[in-house]
Every structure is written in C-alpha cells, then in structure tokens.
Design a protein around this motif. Structure first.
Motif, short mmCIF file in Angstrom:
data_model
loop_
_atom_site.label_atom_id
_atom_site.label_comp_id
_atom_site.label_asym_id
_atom_site.label_seq_id
_atom_site.Cartn_x
_atom_site.Cartn_y
_atom_site.Cartn_z
N UNK A 34 0.86 -1.18 0.00
CA UNK A 34 0.00 0.00 0.00
C UNK A 34 0.90 1.24 0.00
N UNK A 35 1.05 1.87 -1.15
CA UNK A 35 1.93 3.03 -1.24
C UNK A 35 1.23 4.33 -0.85
N UNK A 36 -0.08 4.28 -0.63
CA UNK A 36 -0.85 5.51 -0.45
C UNK A 36 -0.81 6.05 0.97
N UNK A 37 -1.43 7.24 1.12
CA UNK A 37 -1.43 7.96 2.39
C UNK A 37 -2.53 7.48 3.34
N UNK A 38 -3.38 6.54 2.90
CA UNK A 38 -4.47 6.03 3.74
C UNK A 38 -4.36 4.53 3.89
N UNK A 39 -4.74 4.03 5.06
CA UNK A 39 -4.81 2.60 5.28
C UNK A 39 -5.83 1.95 4.35
N UNK A 40 -5.59 0.66 4.00
CA UNK A 40 -6.48 -0.06 3.09
C UNK A 40 -7.17 -1.21 3.82
N UNK A 41 -8.46 -1.39 3.52
CA UNK A 41 -9.22 -2.53 4.05
C UNK A 41 -9.49 -3.51 2.92
N UNK A 42 -9.11 -4.78 3.14
CA UNK A 42 -9.24 -5.80 2.10
C UNK A 42 -10.25 -6.86 2.51
N UNK A 43 -10.96 -7.38 1.53
CA UNK A 43 -11.83 -8.53 1.74
C UNK A 43 -11.38 -9.62 0.77
N UNK A 44 -10.97 -10.76 1.33
CA UNK A 44 -10.49 -11.88 0.52
C UNK A 44 -11.57 -12.95 0.45
N UNK A 45 -11.87 -13.43 -0.76
CA UNK A 45 -12.80 -14.54 -0.95
C UNK A 45 -12.01 -15.75 -1.43
N UNK A 46 -12.22 -16.90 -0.79
CA UNK A 46 -11.51 -18.13 -1.15
C UNK A 46 -12.46 -19.04 -1.94
N UNK A 47 -12.03 -19.42 -3.15
CA UNK A 47 -12.83 -20.30 -4.02
C UNK A 47 -12.31 -21.73 -3.93
N UNK A 48 -13.25 -22.68 -4.06
CA UNK A 48 -12.93 -24.11 -3.92
C UNK A 48 -13.36 -24.88 -5.16
N UNK A 49 -12.90 -26.14 -5.30
CA UNK A 49 -13.30 -26.93 -6.47
C UNK A 49 -14.74 -27.44 -6.40
N UNK A 50 -15.26 -27.63 -5.18
CA UNK A 50 -16.48 -28.42 -5.06
C UNK A 50 -17.50 -27.86 -4.07
N UNK A 51 -17.29 -26.62 -3.63
CA UNK A 51 -18.30 -26.00 -2.77
C UNK A 51 -18.23 -24.49 -2.91
N UNK A 52 -19.20 -23.82 -2.31
CA UNK A 52 -19.29 -22.37 -2.49
C UNK A 52 -18.09 -21.65 -1.89
N UNK A 53 -17.79 -20.48 -2.45
CA UNK A 53 -16.68 -19.69 -1.91
C UNK A 53 -16.94 -19.28 -0.47
#
Lengths: 123, 123, 123, 123
Positions: free
Chosen positions: C38-57
């Motif tokens: 994060x090179x910017x002047x403000x903190x960043x909030x991230x949301x990570x989604x994990x995908x699978x082969x055989x069920x919903x993310x």
C-alpha cells in the motif's frame, strides 16, 4: 482457431545464461529459452535485438515462425551475428510483423537443478 | 532499435532477502535482483523507494541506466541511504524519467538451491 | 512517494498448500504467501474470498494494510471464517478500498525444497 | 462475490511435459497444470486448442468450470481428441464463453524436483 493473437513487440530484461551446467547434455545444459506461438494464418518474421551492460546492442537475429505453430528457441542457439555471452546479463527485444505470444523460461543447472520461469512483458 | 519502450513506474511487492546462503560466494549468495532495460537513445535516472512492514519508506535510492543498455542490480547492493534489511519483507517502487522494462528475479540459496522468478507489474 | 498505485481487485487462480513440509519450522513450512503493498497515504481494508473446487466460496477474510507499508500474509494464517484446506486447489479474489500492488509467492518444501513464484493478475 | 472477472481468451506459449518423472506417483509426476477460476454466477464452457512445432493445431478439447468454482486440470489429462505429447514443446489457446482467470504452473520432477511457475497472458 486461426486468428493471430498477441503482440508485435516483446521485451525480456532479465536474461542470463550460466557458464556452468551439471547433468547429461543437452537436456541439462543451462539455458534461457523463448517459446513463440503464432496462432495466425500467416508465417511471422521476427527480429531480435540483444542488449548488453557495457556495449551497443547487437542484431538483428532473424527468426521465422510458421503459421499456426509454436517454436522453441534456445538463446544459446542465437549465434548470428554473434553468440550471446555466457555468465553476463543480457536483455532481448523481439519485434515481429505478426502478433505473437512469447514466453521466456530459464533452465539453470549451474546449482542444484532449479528452474526459473518468467513471462515476457507485452509492450 | 533505439525507441524507448516500457513504463516509467514499476512496483515489486514481494521482496525478501534470506539471511542465510549456501554455496561459494558471491555466485551463490542469496539475493533479489533487478534487471533494468533502457532501449532508448537517452540515459535514464531512477529513484527507488523501499517500503517496510513497520516503518516509513526509505529513499530515494538513485540509479542510472545508460542509453541502450541493460543493468543488473542486486538489492543487497542498495546501501545508500541505508542497506535493505535481510530476512524481512520489503517492497520496491521504481520511478524513472524514461520508459524502462524491469524484471525482478530471486536467487535463494538458503534452502536447497532453488530459485524463484517473478516480473514487476507495470502500473 | 505517497501516491496510491496499483489496482483495487486482484485474483490468484493457482493456490495450493502442500500437506507435507520438510525442514525446520516455521521457516521451511510449505506455504502460499501474499505480499501486499500500500503506497498511499491512507490505510487499506481488504476482503479476501476463497474459491474451492467443489463447494461455495468462503469469505470475507478481512485484512488491513496501513498507509505506506508492505504486509506479508501466509495463506495458512487465514483462519477466520475457516482455515484454507491443505492439499487441495483453491483460488483467491482480493478486493480493496484502496489501490494496492499484490504479489503471490509459493514456498513448497514438500519435495526437494523448490520454490515457485507467480504474480497476481490485475483485473 | 459473484461477478464474473477475468478474460475470455488466454494463451500459454511455453508448454512442455517432461518424459521422465522421479518420486512417488501421482504426486510427483511431471506435469503442466491449468488452474481455472470462474467467479461468476454461470458455468463456463471452454475450448482448448493445442499448438505444435511441426503439425497443425489439435482441438477443441472441451472443458467446463461450474459457477463460483476453481478447477485444476493437468495437461496430461487432456486426452480427447488426442493426448498431448511428452517431451516436446506445445502451446495452448483457451477460449471461454465467460470471463475466467487462468494460471499455468509447472511441476517438473525430471531433475532434482524443481518447480516452475508462470502465468498466462490475458490477450
């Protein structure tokens, strides 16, 4: 699938061919390789320029890739107008009259047999 | 081939220099490397900023790359204004007054001699 | 250098955490890692989604990266809402409220200590 | 996260499946792999074309990836209309009716267990 896809110019900044190789020749010879894909209906003519750390670039190295074919070229085999030096950094710029997809891979057997891969940046 | 190609800003997020190296120095010293290609007719001046996990970024580290040359730089050799710490994550932003092509490669001899390669993202 | 650079969304398709590791823990634990800049002047909030082969993310996994910092995260450490399964393919989509540069690297000690690197595609 | 992200066409120029493998099967079988991520709400249908050095391309190899799933495919398992030859260069073009994110990774156990990674170029 006969549409020509990709780009007409590619660059690889991080070339390096180790001086030493370990293992049976030629499969384990240290090498940098270009994999060049021409998906189009026409053959492609390429001109490769080799850049050095301390002298002017050399080229063109001329290569052709037939229509709808992939061609793999070892940088070690680029010998005209002159062989690419071992053990020194070099860079490549590849210009083509047709769109191509190019991938650069390294096989380095100078140490414990590790390999390194990277792709060329489409400019 | 004297046209300047590439981009003026590059970033590498995944820097890491292992503390330990195995094998003869300096060929087997663990290191992160930048390969910088300047295809243009003018020399390029670069300013590198090093980002850290827990303190403000440090820089600029100033580098030049002559016209029509490739230059390889070990991150270990970036020592002014301060050396990049071993064994900790870091990131780089590279800004240039001329278009460049930059590739980031890793040579890690802390384990069994494996190497890791990645390319910088053109932003 | 306080300008926020990069992209707000990144994807990694080829995730895989080996079940077995060889070598001293934790340095040689097999792992996939994200390096987030994060090179910017403000903190960043991230949301990570994990995908699978055989069920919903599954997600979101929530992460923050302070202004002008790099943060390295082991995928093994993503444990809420649930740990990422070992030995199975997974993929990640990372969405942020600020532009970021993200690099994905793999350290695989299940075999002979080789490492594999790739970068996330900016979409 | 149900938006379809990525691109409908991908190319991999540097395919190569080694003839020899070392280590327990199937975990250590040398292989090229595709990791295909479909983040969208609809299943995707893919047509893969395999390019060769010295004969016409073969295909389509037909693959599906369900909505909101990741699927890993070994190139060794592409057997209809014909198996991809071992020990020879090949290239892939992947076309899909939905946007996808595709990553190409190599596991090569023909030497000392090294691995090589690269990402597909979005065209």
């Amino acid at each position: 699938m006969t549409k020509a896809i990709g780009a007409r110019r590619w660059a690889i900044a991080g070339g390096h061919i180790p001086v030493e190789s370990h293992g049976p020749e030629p499969a384990f010879t240290s090498r940098d390789q270009l994999s060049i894909l021409n998906t189009g209906a026409d053959g492609a003519s390429l001109a490769i320029t080799v850049f050095h750390p301390d002298r002017d670039p050399v080229g063109p190295y001329e290569i052709t890739v037939p229509a709808r074919r992939v061609r793999r070229i070892r940088v070690n085999d680029l010998i005209f107008p002159e062989a690419v030096e071992l053990g020194r950094p070099y860079a490549l710029v590849i210009e083509s009259d047709r769109p191509l997809v190019i991938q650069f891979t390294r096989f380095d057997s100078s140490g414990s047999g590790a390999r390194l891969g990277s792709i060329a940046a489409d400019l």
